[in-house]
Design a protein around this motif. Structure first.
Motif, short mmCIF file in Angstrom:
data_model
loop_
_atom_site.label_atom_id
_atom_site.label_comp_id
_atom_site.label_asym_id
_atom_site.label_seq_id
_atom_site.Cartn_x
_atom_site.Cartn_y
_atom_site.Cartn_z
N UNK A 154 -3.81 16.69 2.90
CA UNK A 154 -3.77 17.69 3.97
C UNK A 154 -5.06 18.51 4.07
N UNK A 155 -5.77 18.63 2.94
CA UNK A 155 -7.01 19.38 3.02
C UNK A 155 -8.08 18.62 3.81
N UNK A 156 -8.21 17.35 3.51
CA UNK A 156 -9.24 16.56 4.19
C UNK A 156 -8.69 15.88 5.45
N UNK A 157 -7.40 16.09 5.71
CA UNK A 157 -6.78 15.51 6.89
C UNK A 157 -7.00 14.01 7.00
N UNK A 158 -6.81 13.32 5.91
CA UNK A 158 -6.89 11.86 6.04
C UNK A 158 -5.93 11.16 5.09
N UNK A 159 -5.70 9.90 5.37
CA UNK A 159 -4.77 9.09 4.59
C UNK A 159 -5.48 8.58 3.35
N UNK A 160 -4.82 8.70 2.20
CA UNK A 160 -5.37 8.20 0.95
C UNK A 160 -4.53 7.00 0.53
N UNK A 161 -5.11 5.78 0.63
CA UNK A 161 -4.32 4.61 0.28
C UNK A 161 -4.35 4.35 -1.22
N UNK A 162 -3.26 3.82 -1.72
CA UNK A 162 -3.22 3.40 -3.12
C UNK A 162 -2.49 2.09 -3.18
N UNK A 163 -3.05 1.12 -3.91
CA UNK A 163 -2.43 -0.19 -3.98
C UNK A 163 -1.34 -0.21 -5.03
N UNK A 164 -0.19 -0.76 -4.67
CA UNK A 164 0.92 -0.91 -5.62
C UNK A 164 1.29 -2.39 -5.64
N UNK B 47 0.83 -1.19 0.00
CA UNK B 47 0.00 0.00 0.00
C UNK B 47 0.87 1.25 0.00
N UNK B 48 0.51 2.22 -0.83
CA UNK B 48 1.11 3.53 -0.70
C UNK B 48 0.13 4.36 0.13
N UNK B 49 0.64 5.13 1.08
CA UNK B 49 -0.25 5.88 1.95
C UNK B 49 0.08 7.35 1.86
N UNK B 50 -0.60 8.05 0.96
CA UNK B 50 -0.39 9.50 0.85
C UNK B 50 -1.24 10.19 1.91
N UNK B 51 -0.96 11.43 2.18
CA UNK B 51 -1.72 12.16 3.19
C UNK B 51 -2.37 13.38 2.55
#
Lengths: 357, 357, 357, 357, 357
Positions: free
Chosen positions: D122-132, D116-120
């Motif tokens: 900052x506007x919504x203050x949450x982690x956005x996961x992306x599968x790699x 998993x890539x876990x970007x952050x």
């Protein structure tokens, strides 16, 4: 505090090269007591040693030799004794450093076992730890206690002298078992006293929650935490003896060690049950205090809700306006009493319905 | 309290050499009951033994022999029995010491299994533990119960007598399974009663939180803690039987033991679920008390906030200053009532907006 | 309550010899449904069985045979079926006893797999468990469901009939995978519904803490606890299949089983996340109630602190002493108003500084 | 909510046979981007692929081939690509199913790694996961990212183009390491942002407890819970690569993988520290609110305890009884003031002694 | 905050190829200090190195060579040194990256050990970590410290110079032990200071709960959390040395390493005890605040319950109705006083009975 003390004693030795013989206890005790018991199936001889060298003669004999040393604060004496029995310098160092964690180390010719005796001081209501070390060798066993007073091994010595049980017919590994057994039995005496205190605390908490009880609970928790940390590693110590990694432990002794192992596990179990009970008791206390606060609030609210409107009404008719028609009515006073009574009854009915009373 | 009791019984034996036969129970029970059942595929014979020696004849026969002993408080009798079957002295000692943790020990010729029966005393609302020991040997099985009354094995004896199921066709390891099965089934009877109490407590807590409920919850927690500690080690006991470390357990019995194992795991699972539920119920209670306190505070605050200013106003116009112009106004009294009503309505609106009402 | 139910069903069987066929469900269902599908790469035949004996002909054929049985409450029928396929008596017993924990047992000729289907009853907001058992043998597979209604395997049957995917080209272990896959997918449907309820609860708690929410939270916690206990052992079940301890599982099926295993782990992960979220939500609720109580207390204290001194002052000048010089002053009344106003402003300033307003 | 989303996506695939290629993401993205880099020690060539077949020529060459695919929502294209490189159908299915748990599977010819890539955000203050996903084969490596935008591998591509470091001299397992390293570094960027939010929250809580802070704390806890669950299995993934169960991983790459492993462990450590800090902060908040409530209660109680008796006294002398001797005393008014002052001082002294002020 | 700092330092290196030498510390320190000690049983020579190349001569000699480097912020120098001793590029990189987790890596020719020194800054009341790395090779040992000031190894250097203990007679693995021992001893110094703060906090909490204490408690918890995370992996590090996976560790050094291992375990034990104590202290604080709130509520309720009805009564007789017969009674005033007194006494008796006073 136990932990602080352990840490502080450890700090005493900082900066010394490995193998430095330093006593880490608080102050010098009175003297050192060396007691030798030489025995086999047919005889048993006990004598007090003046010099460590005296034991050399016994060491060579095929009979079993047990030397118990009370007091570990004399580096010279321990060094001599260590040399007599060919102990590694680190072992001699550890004998004097009374902050060891229970452990069992195999040095080939002998096993080095460290454990804790946990007496219970009823006046100060706290556990008094004492380090006990055993060196289990071929036909010899050395035991070391911190303190000169209060020898716990007199029972074993008695059995040896009177040839009670099979102790004289067995090797020193059985003697080691006997000593371990005495120490573990000791845990139960301490546990019994802690259990009694917990029972009394429980009863007191059920009766009337009190701030002082919480401090007692806190102290008990700390004692049990300490007890747990001191007894827990003993499982591994005895279990490693049972696995017979050393040839010094004979097959016939295994069932006995297994017995001690069971007792240690039971002691640990009891401590864990005690600790969980204390945690639940704290919850019980907290919920009980909340409940009482709730009860008190109810009383306050009922009183305030009834008397505030009434006092207001009384205040209204205490005003000094010139034109207040009610004041002139003949039954005004009676009426106001009826109104106030009615208001009171309505309030009480409301609280009854809300189950506040 | 269970734990204290275990600890106290253990303390009774301190200072005795290993293998000392001491009954650690609370008081002598009435007598000892020895019941022998000798059986094979074709027959089954049951008789009451007067003397342990009577069993020797049966021991030599190729048929299966099961001796059930009710009561373990007679050292002489147990010693004789132990000698008949060649038991290790520590085993005979453990039979009498009713504070054992569940365990399984392999002595080569026989297996020694200790476990706990957990009956539920509905009057006192607590678990009554009883120690049950099994000696599984070649064609013989000894079982020991603490108490003379309340034999739980009558079902198995009945199956043996009537030749129900395959029990008579199998060896004593299958008989051991049958006894284990009875004991584990017993746990579910106890669990059922505990579960019923939890259900009733849950309902009561949902209806009306009460201090007495918390004490019941606390007692239930303690009973479950005790249950857990008594049943948990049984997993390992039966699992070691399944691993067939001993030749006394035959391959054909393994599926049956696996079945008992599943039941034990299920019992442990149920206890754990019960314990978690109690923990959550305590949280529920606490949050419910907080919520109620909050509700009560709201009522108090609303009443105080409305009537305190009004009472103050009434107080002002009850003052006796000589020059108070308002008092002389013709509609002063009416006006002050309107002001007070307005004030009250403003307050109520404020509380509505704050969702306090 | 799930746990109580499991325990109660278990209690039903107490006292019966091993291998007794007893249905432990709540009441007899309508009837039993036996559906046979015989297939290989080239054909697929489905028929409803009237008698268990009918399957014998199919068993001998080299093609794959899948018999799905809906309803496990008929001991006679299950016994006949068990004999047809040479099942161990304990297996037949377990098929009927619907309180099994998920498990996988290797009986040499066949594997016996028990697991739980967890449907979600949206009206009653609770999980409805149903036991599903699989017997995976050489070229045959038996599946058993508790309930006649609501067959979840119709999708697999459809794939078989239409030859979709590679299912017809593979052995019965692949069929077993397909059935497991359907059941595990089912968990996610249930998890989705639980997740939706948690989301709604979370939103509601953020808006306005309420006592009813806490009861919903408590029920959700219990459902998740139950879900966890039912799914957790499945990890071990499938993992033991993957380790290929049995020759009945072919290497080509392993990647598929690994896929199901991943899904089970993911389901367990999701449940654990849900549970932690509920725990945190309870904390959130508690701290939110404390905060509100605090807010309410502030309002009460501000009102009381301002009006109590003022009311006292008004009371003082409402006293009827003959000699009260202030009352005679011309600006006495004005003055007292100014004093009271000043006092009120001082109080408010104090609260502002303390950040209570 | 992350978990709900994962569960919901999983539900999308229910009822399809194994190996069905279904994209489980929320909506189709714009297009798919295939970028091929062919390199060895002496050269590096990058080109954008239009058709998956174009890669066949490169596959046969001895040089290394890396194909990065941005976007996994096109089943046709992925199927073609999968066939080119001989991927198992389940692998192709998993590539599209973006709800995989991090895992590493060995298919003999190639390794299949999901993370998993876990970007952050900052506007919504949450982690956005992306599968790699990575497919590591002999001289080729395929990488798949969910999203077309925001390629994180540009750094690696840059190093390849410019021949920086030893990346061009090594096999594709080193390239896999480089990609893993980029992804794990990414975790620290996200952790840094989470850490900053925790620091700000901590400061705010120390200054002034507020209900909004608790909601922020709750959201942070949830994000960290999600992060933990996503990163935790990666330990096992990389650790299985290090154990060299596959010949595709060369000994010279092990130290590099060990380095990545250390970073993952450190990330997990940091998350655990963050989580414990948040738990402690919640306790801090709760105890701080209790303390404040306590402080407020003190003020209220002091005010009420002083003014209630005084107001009562004033009320007494405001009564209109005809015979009230005190009212006639010349110094009555003065006296009552003195009494009231005395009473007030006594009360204040009492509170001082109780340390309420 | 420690964790944020670790994460932030890690972020500094993102985007660089593996093996990039980057110092991740906060700012450049003054200079680098290289101190070489060359010794064998008969001699010991110490000198300050200007250039890394100077060590080459010593490396070839059969005597032991120890190079201690204070300061790791100069990539050029570290690279030269790494090349002299044939270090892997990743090792050189890790030396400079001061955010490593304690670890032990075996590179065949040498062992690479990373650990943390944890000093305690008494002014700022926080732990100051410093990374220490050891390279243990055949007859040479390199040690690296972050900071130029505050060399902790002077004691070892002193022992070497004066030939104290057996250090000069042993290989570099014994020297490594000596250095590890110094570092672990250091932990106890830090633990002692933390323990003292905990003791003081405990006393203060027993005396008077205060909000500031809770912040101190929170900070202590964080420091201990950090300490734990830094020391915990060291167990595994030393334990892997003891398992003698490398031939660089000689059998005679094992007992010494076992000794260090014991100390590390003891340090971890102490930290765990400290942490549990802090948790219990927080509970103690919370229950103590609840108790106090309860006490305060009692006072408030008692006062309100007594004076509200009395004030109401006084209010009633302050009303100005024309016809109020009681006002005219001769002993009306006396009577009302008696009624009010009676009411007060009844209330007090009620509170006494409820044990509120």
């Amino acid at each position: 505090m136990h932990t602080s003390r352990t840490v502080k004693r450890r700090v005493k030795k900082i900066g010394l090269p490995a193998g430095s013989l330093v006593y880490t206890g608080e102050k010098k005790r009175d003297g050192i007591n060396m007691m030798l018991v030489d025995y086999d199936a047919s005889h048993s001889e006990a004598r007090i040693l003046k010099q460590p060298e005296e034991c050399l003669a016994y060491k060579l004999k095929p009979s079993m030799t047990w030397i118990n040393v009370d007091g570990v604060h004399d580096p010279v004496l321990l060094e001599q004794l260590g040399e007599c029995f060919g102990l590694h310098r680190l072992v001699t160092e550890d004998l004097m450093s009374i902050v060891q964690r229970p452990k069992c180390e195999d040095y080939g010719d002998y096993l080095f076992v460290v454990l804790k005796m946990l007496a219970y001081d009823e006046r100060e209501n706290k556990i008094v730890p004492e380090q006990v070390s055993l060196i289990i060798g071929q036909h010899f066993l050395l035991s070391f206690q911190e303190d000169v007073k209060g020898d716990v091994f007199h029972l074993v010595r008695d059995h040896l002298r009177r040839g009670k049980g099979k102790i004289r017919k067995m090797d020193t590994d059985y003697l080691a078992y006997a000593l371990l057994d005495v120490l573990v039995d000791n845990y139960f005496t301490t546990l019994e006293k802690l259990g009694d205190r917990i029972d009394r605390l429980e009863e007191a908490l059920m009766m009337q929650p009190d701030k002082a009880l919480i401090e007692r609970l806190y102290q008990l928790k700390r004692e049990l935490l300490f007890f747990h940390k001191a007894v827990w590693p003993l499982r591994e110590v005895i279990s490693s003896l049972i696995r017979r990694e050393s040839s010094l432990i004979q097959a016939s002794t295994i069932p006995y060690l297994r017995d001690v192992y069971d007792h240690v596990v039971q002691a640990v179990d009891s401590v864990e049950i005690y600790r969980e009970m204390l945690t639940t008791m704290l919850d019980l206390y907290l919920s009980s205090v909340s409940y009482r606060t709730n009860e008190i609030m109810k009383v306050l609210t009922i009183i305030a809700t009834i008397f505030m409107p009434l006092t207001f009404l009384a205040g209204v008719y205490g005003m000094n306006f010139r034109y207040m028609p009610e004041l002139e009515w003949e039954y005004g006073y009676l009426l106001i009493w009826l109104v106030m009574l009615g208001l009171g009854i309505i309030m009480l009915t409301y609280f009854k319905k809300k189950k506040w009373m």
